[in-house]
Design an enzyme around this catalytic site. Sequence first.
Site, PDB file in Angstrom:
ATOM      1  N   LYS A  33       0.844  -1.204   0.000  1.00  0.00           N
ATOM      2  CA  LYS A  33       0.000   0.000   0.000  1.00  0.00           C
ATOM      3  C   LYS A  33       0.879   1.255   0.000  1.00  0.00           C
ATOM      4  CE  LYS A  33      -0.334  -0.447   5.043  1.00  0.00           C
ATOM      5  NZ  LYS A  33      -1.141  -1.015   6.128  1.00  0.00           N
ATOM      6  N   ARG A 117     -10.658  -0.171  15.161  1.00  0.00           N
ATOM      7  CA  ARG A 117     -10.346   0.701  14.043  1.00  0.00           C
ATOM      8  C   ARG A 117     -11.192   0.334  12.825  1.00  0.00           C
ATOM      9  NH1 ARG A 117      -4.413   1.063  11.221  1.00  0.00           N
ATOM     10  NH2 ARG A 117      -5.069  -1.011  10.558  1.00  0.00           N
ATOM     11  N   TYR A 233      15.871  29.656   9.998  1.00  0.00           N
ATOM     12  CA  TYR A 233      14.617  30.339  10.310  1.00  0.00           C
ATOM     13  C   TYR A 233      14.371  30.389  11.808  1.00  0.00           C
ATOM     14  CZ  TYR A 233      13.056  30.278   5.449  1.00  0.00           C
ATOM     15  OH  TYR A 233      12.925  30.490   4.108  1.00  0.00           O
ATOM     16  N   MET A 281      12.558  24.239   3.597  1.00  0.00           N
ATOM     17  CA  MET A 281      11.896  23.457   2.556  1.00  0.00           C
ATOM     18  C   MET A 281      12.899  22.711   1.673  1.00  0.00           C
ATOM     19  SD  MET A 281       9.349  24.689  -0.490  1.00  0.00           S
ATOM     20  CE  MET A 281       8.099  25.363   0.571  1.00  0.00           C
TER      21      MET A 281
HETATM   22  C1  LIG Z   1      -0.422  -2.056   6.748  1.00  0.00           C
HETATM   23  C2  LIG Z   1      -0.999  -3.339   7.169  1.00  0.00           C
HETATM   24  C3  LIG Z   1      -0.190  -4.483   7.293  1.00  0.00           C
HETATM   25  C4  LIG Z   1       1.315  -4.419   7.217  1.00  0.00           C
HETATM   26  O1  LIG Z   1       1.803  -3.937   8.455  1.00  0.00           O
HETATM   27  P1  LIG Z   1       3.369  -3.780   8.765  1.00  0.00           P
HETATM   28  O2  LIG Z   1       3.391  -3.357  10.180  1.00  0.00           O
HETATM   29  O3  LIG Z   1       3.850  -2.700   7.856  1.00  0.00           O
HETATM   30  O4  LIG Z   1       4.003  -5.070   8.518  1.00  0.00           O
HETATM   31  C5  LIG Z   1      -0.811  -5.692   7.563  1.00  0.00           C
HETATM   32  N1  LIG Z   1      -2.149  -5.770   7.719  1.00  0.00           N
HETATM   33  C6  LIG Z   1      -2.952  -4.691   7.646  1.00  0.00           C
HETATM   34  C7  LIG Z   1      -4.410  -4.845   7.852  1.00  0.00           C
HETATM   35  C8  LIG Z   1      -2.408  -3.435   7.394  1.00  0.00           C
HETATM   36  O5  LIG Z   1      -3.200  -2.357   7.345  1.00  0.00           O
END
Ligand SMILES: *Cc1c(COP(=O)(O)O)cnc(C)c1O
Length: 335
Positions: A33, A117, A233, A281
């Site tokens: 992802k 969640r 800054y 930046m």
């Molecule tokens: C992002 C995610 C993972 C992977 O988690 P990591 O901690 O990056 O290994 C696995 N399962 C779900 C449901 C996730 O959202």
Amino acid sequence: MTATLTVSLKAIADNYTLLKKKAAPAECAVVVKADAYGLGLEPVARTLWKAGARFFYVALLEEAMALRGILPGAKIAVLNGLDSANKKEKEYYQLISVMNHRGNLHGILHIDTGMNRLGFTLEEAEKLPGGLASGWVMSHLACADMPEHPLNDEQYRRFNQVRKLFPAAQASLANSSGIFLKKCFHFDQVRPGCALYGINPTPAKKNPMQPVVTLTAPILQNRRIEQNGTVGYGAVTKVKKGMRLATIGLGYADGLLRSIENNGEVMIAGKPAAILGRISMDLIVADISHLPEQEYKEVELMGKKILVDQVAQAAGTIGYEVLTRLGSRLKRVYL
Ligand SMILES: *Cc1c(COP(=O)(O)O)cnc(C)c1O
């Protein structure tokens, strides 16, 4: 010269192989992802496929569609779920929906075992028809990076309770850190993300994964402070006459978090040098007073010496955020 992100695809493949061995006989799916945690979906997905991965998780429909164009033969599951408006895409791109609630299309049944969640609660799951999860049932651990945390065993217990409701389904619970918990957490499939990309899945112990990213940037100017003053800054950081500073061509637009202010280090000619003042930046400044006097040309901000988790710690965040914030204007090189 421009700031450059070098991604070792070999390290990603090696990390996959290590996780796969550790999880066997469970299947080792992979999570790609958010553009493969900021490292580039296409090269990363191809690398993982070549290394043997066949089951891929993304968060969004758009990510899944892009991945289908890269890997025609992969199983692709969408973690945030697909709904009836996505029916056509689901079929056309042959996607697997994670079913987080009744509004999502059927697919992998996601049970919330304690994270509060996403997914069906246990009570909701009990009311679902037993045939619903004929394929997969999954849940997600909230504290897998803390092996002693009591919620791990509690989620494990609740997950097993749910599995009894769907005896025909295969089961998936562990993320990267979950792979390093007790073997019983592996079930039929594990779902690592961060560990593939070099983040330590066992924060209390030495990192078992290979570092994947190297971030370098040019030094635009080597300068000497002529009179006592401040740098950057807000004039928040004092500098004294005689100090030598290196001005580096990279800043928060490249993903270096502003919270690193006065806290991080960079490597110059193999030696650590402290970041001074605020992150701009496009620029940061490092103190090179302690280094032999010469014109320095390049720094390493992340790599084998400064691991992604150390950068994260300096920024008060986690490696996941450091990687996913890496800027789009960095030159990207794949090894
Ligand atoms: C992002 C995610 C993972 C992977 O988690 P990591 O901690 O990056 O290994 C696995 N399962 C779900 C449901 C996730 O959202």
